[in-house]
Design an enzyme around this catalytic site. Sequence first.
Site, PDB file in Angstrom:
ATOM      1  N   ASP A  61       0.461  -1.365  -0.507  1.00  0.00           N
ATOM      2  CA  ASP A  61       0.089  -0.415  -0.078  1.00  0.00           C
ATOM      3  C   ASP A  61       1.104   1.620   0.348  1.00  0.00           C
ATOM      4  O   ASP A  61       2.150   0.830   0.640  1.00  0.00           O
ATOM      5  CB  ASP A  61      -1.319  -0.045   1.629  1.00  0.00           C
ATOM      6  N   TYR A  63       1.972   4.982   1.332  1.00  0.00           N
ATOM      7  CA  TYR A  63       1.896   5.603   2.937  1.00  0.00           C
ATOM      8  C   TYR A  63       0.577   6.284   2.692  1.00  0.00           C
ATOM      9  O   TYR A  63       0.245   6.941   1.817  1.00  0.00           O
ATOM     10  CB  TYR A  63       2.925   6.114   3.144  1.00  0.00           C
ATOM     11  N   PHE A  74       8.032   1.824  -0.741  1.00  0.00           N
ATOM     12  CA  PHE A  74       8.789   2.184   0.935  1.00  0.00           C
ATOM     13  C   PHE A  74       9.027   3.274   0.321  1.00  0.00           C
ATOM     14  O   PHE A  74       9.783   3.630   1.730  1.00  0.00           O
ATOM     15  CB  PHE A  74       9.777   0.673   0.757  1.00  0.00           C
ATOM     16  N   HIS A 182       9.596  -9.549   6.150  1.00  0.00           N
ATOM     17  CA  HIS A 182       8.567  -8.248   6.150  1.00  0.00           C
ATOM     18  C   HIS A 182       9.655  -7.036   7.271  1.00  0.00           C
ATOM     19  O   HIS A 182      10.054  -7.352   8.170  1.00  0.00           O
ATOM     20  CB  HIS A 182       7.007  -7.811   6.253  1.00  0.00           C
TER      21      HIS A 182
END
Length: 215
Positions: A61, A63, A74, A182
């Site tokens: 997703d 931010y 990221f 993760h």
Amino acid sequence: MNNKWKIVLKEILDSNYYKELMAKVNEEYSTKTIFPSKENIFSAFNITDYDDVKVVIMGQDPYHGEGEAMGLSFSVNNGIKLPPSLKNIYKELFDDLGITRISGDLTDWSKQGVLLLNSTLTVVKDTPGSHAKIGWQTFTDEVIKKVNEKTTPVVFILWGNYARSKKDLITNPIHLIIESNHPSPFSARKGFFGSKPFSKTNEFLKKNNIEEIKW
């Protein structure tokens, strides 16, 4: 998209599914605060053209905080505080290759052929996962399938269970899959730290006579 992606993805871009998705997305932008800004939805594709893809780093997703999302998984805009997952990515980068990064903007990676691909390309402000079910995954799964068809080796970096769920789309044996937990604070110590994805990527690229990434 004004590059090779437009040709590679022509079938899906011309489809009724995609027109309906864009109608939904446009309606969301007109009624809510959506990130990233509309002009940055496809930044990953505009910076990293299809023929240039050497590495794919899968995110989930964008931010959802003010000023953070920029269309690259990221990555955050310059001047934005590093999110916890990116902090841990940088910690692993230092432990792996001794490289220190300050800015959270990963555009330089994208310019070298690292496709920073989120599975969902938009999100409602302060509402993680809010666009997870509007249909983006059909589009981004098609992107993965098209990269899988490339005849030059690509490294797919899959962090966490969600990214790993895309593994079935990567069937071409010339590619390398690097997977681990993760980098989020909840799971980084359970297999992300020490996984050395950056050195493993460059070793693979070097072995295949492809220019390594300057991380």
